[in-house]
Design an enzyme around this catalytic site. Structure first.
Site, PDB file in Angstrom:
ATOM      1  N   HIS A 135       0.687  -1.263   0.034  1.00  0.00           N
ATOM      2  CA  HIS A 135       0.036  -0.235   0.068  1.00  0.00           C
ATOM      3  C   HIS A 135       0.866   1.229  -0.293  1.00  0.00           C
ATOM      4  O   HIS A 135       0.629   2.162  -0.671  1.00  0.00           O
ATOM      5  CB  HIS A 135      -1.038   0.097   1.305  1.00  0.00           C
ATOM      6  CG  HIS A 135      -1.825  -1.221   1.184  1.00  0.00           C
ATOM      7  ND1 HIS A 135      -1.880  -1.986   2.110  1.00  0.00           N
ATOM      8  CD2 HIS A 135      -3.085  -1.530   0.789  1.00  0.00           C
ATOM      9  CE1 HIS A 135      -2.764  -2.889   2.034  1.00  0.00           C
ATOM     10  NE2 HIS A 135      -3.613  -2.582   1.075  1.00  0.00           N
ATOM     11  N   SER A 161      -2.708  -8.188   2.954  1.00  0.00           N
ATOM     12  CA  SER A 161      -3.412  -7.998   4.318  1.00  0.00           C
ATOM     13  C   SER A 161      -3.649  -9.226   4.998  1.00  0.00           C
ATOM     14  O   SER A 161      -3.493  -9.483   6.211  1.00  0.00           O
ATOM     15  CB  SER A 161      -4.578  -7.115   4.353  1.00  0.00           C
ATOM     16  OG  SER A 161      -4.090  -5.934   4.002  1.00  0.00           O
TER      17      SER A 161
HETATM   18  P1  AMP Z   1      -6.629  -3.844  -0.441  1.00  0.00           P
HETATM   19  O1  AMP Z   1      -6.454  -3.186   0.730  1.00  0.00           O
HETATM   20  O2  AMP Z   1      -6.012  -5.165  -0.225  1.00  0.00           O
HETATM   21  O3  AMP Z   1      -8.132  -3.885  -1.105  1.00  0.00           O
HETATM   22  O4  AMP Z   1      -5.599  -3.537  -1.468  1.00  0.00           O
HETATM   23  C1  AMP Z   1      -5.635  -1.998  -1.917  1.00  0.00           C
HETATM   24  C2  AMP Z   1      -4.793  -1.675  -2.974  1.00  0.00           C
HETATM   25  O5  AMP Z   1      -3.576  -2.267  -2.602  1.00  0.00           O
HETATM   26  C3  AMP Z   1      -5.438  -2.451  -4.116  1.00  0.00           C
HETATM   27  O6  AMP Z   1      -5.263  -1.631  -5.470  1.00  0.00           O
HETATM   28  C4  AMP Z   1      -4.287  -3.625  -4.351  1.00  0.00           C
HETATM   29  O7  AMP Z   1      -4.119  -4.091  -5.402  1.00  0.00           O
HETATM   30  C5  AMP Z   1      -2.948  -2.934  -3.687  1.00  0.00           C
HETATM   31  N1  AMP Z   1      -2.086  -4.123  -3.091  1.00  0.00           N
HETATM   32  C6  AMP Z   1      -2.384  -5.057  -2.431  1.00  0.00           C
HETATM   33  N2  AMP Z   1      -1.327  -5.721  -2.128  1.00  0.00           N
HETATM   34  C7  AMP Z   1      -0.352  -5.129  -2.912  1.00  0.00           C
HETATM   35  C8  AMP Z   1       1.115  -5.518  -2.898  1.00  0.00           C
HETATM   36  N3  AMP Z   1       1.578  -6.428  -2.405  1.00  0.00           N
HETATM   37  N4  AMP Z   1       1.880  -4.494  -3.965  1.00  0.00           N
HETATM   38  C9  AMP Z   1       1.180  -3.537  -4.627  1.00  0.00           C
HETATM   39  N5  AMP Z   1       0.001  -3.437  -4.386  1.00  0.00           N
HETATM   40  C10 AMP Z   1      -0.778  -4.155  -3.697  1.00  0.00           C
END
Ligand code: AMP
Length: 294
Positions: free
Chosen positions: A35, A183
């Site tokens: 993030h 997460s």
């Molecule tokens: P989330 O909080 O899991 O819904 O993710 C929020 C944003 O962070 C989304 O655009 C995900 O694709 C991105 N994201 C989650 N994990 C990663 C990672 N390991 N590397 C880069 N972006 C990520």
């Protein structure tokens, strides 16, 4: 850093808008270095506005909505350190005052992969992303390549409904051992985390096969599945064409190698995008570059 807890308070973004284009980074919190990398990328394009919202509409019955990790204090500390201009953390009742009523119906890119494994998931994602776009009115928004289908489904919505938002894709951040940061990795105990390394191994095996000349989608899928033998369940391990996520028998042009597997109660997804020519294979992005052929 402005902390905004309700849609009504979003008027406070106007002072930030004066300092450059707003770049939205939607998240569900429990933030990690992946993030943070999105926020840093957003800073290159304008003023980052991070939303933290565990969106009930994108979780199915029996999924992990209630136990999804939440740690607002740690999230705010990480965002202050990373340079977010504002953080929007709405309560579910403010985002869905009358419950989940009108929703955004996703297009064809939502049909395979996670769309097939999690019915209703992408309608929930698009509904909240559309609402965030309308509330925050960003010029651009950053999404991670890690959730490849999500980004492509949002891209389809932006194109078909004409949202005036430029999408920016961010590369996947991984731990030193190759596991993509998520997460949900917090749920993995030691042995499950070790088994979960089958996911990055599956993508590496598929990439090796393609670089060695394999072009049959079934053979590439078999190479992935061999590395997923320790998973408790494999939702999918497939090659799909980009950007439409259509089925492909033979790999050519831009393709997505995508995996979803469960280790205990934890469902992990990961992917790799490759541009495959007869003799040449190279990493590529998910979104077509503006003006470029897919
Ligand atoms: P989330 O909080 O899991 O819904 O993710 C929020 C944003 O962070 C989304 O655009 C995900 O694709 C991105 N994201 C989650 N994990 C990663 C990672 N390991 N590397 C880069 N972006 C990520």
């Amino acid at each position: 850093m402005e902390l905004i807890r309700s849609p009504a308070e979003l008027a406070r973004l106007e002072s930030l808008r004066g300092h450059g284009p707003l770049v939205l980074v939607p998240t569900m919190g429990a933030l990690h270095e992946g993030h943070a990398s999105l926020v840093r990328l957003a800073r290159e394009h304008g003023q980052p506005v991070v939303s933290i919202f565990v969106n009930p509409a994108q979780f199915g019955p029996g999924e992990d909505y209630a136990r999804y990790p939440r740690d607002l204090d740690a999230d705010l500390a990480l965002l202050a350190e990373t340079g977010a201009g504002a953080v929007f953390v709405p309560y579910a009742a403010a985002m869905y005052p009358a419950g989940v009523g009108v929703t955004v119906q996703p297009g064809p890119r939502a049909a395979p992969l996670c769309g097939a494994a999690r019915p209703g998931h992408f309608a929930g994602v698009l509904t909240v992303v559309a609402k965030l776009f309308l509330l925050v009115r960003p010029e651009a928004a950053v999404f991670g390549r890690k959730d490849a289908q999500q980004l492509l489904v949002i891209d389809e919505m932006v194109r078909d409904l004409g949202f005036p938002v430029r999408l920016i894709e961010a590369p996947t951040v991984r731990d030193a051992d190759g596991l993509a940061l998520s997460s949900r990795n917090r749920y993995l105990d030691g042995p499950a985390r070790r088994r979960a390394l089958g996911v990055p191994r599956a993508l590496a095996a598929a990439e090796r096969a393609v670089r060695a000349g394999e072009r049959g989608a079934a053979a590439v899928a078999a190479a992935m599945r061999a590395e997923l033998a320790e998973a408790d369940r494999v939702d999918y391990a497939e090659a799909r064409s980009l950007p439409d996520l259509g089925a492909c028998d033979r790999l050519g042009g831009r393709v997505l190698l995508a995996v979803a597997a469960r280790y205990g109660a934890t469902r992990l997804i990961d992917n790799l995008a490759l541009r495959v020519a007869e003799r040449r294979v190279e990493a590529c992005g998910l979104l077509a570059a503006p003006g470029a052929a897919a």
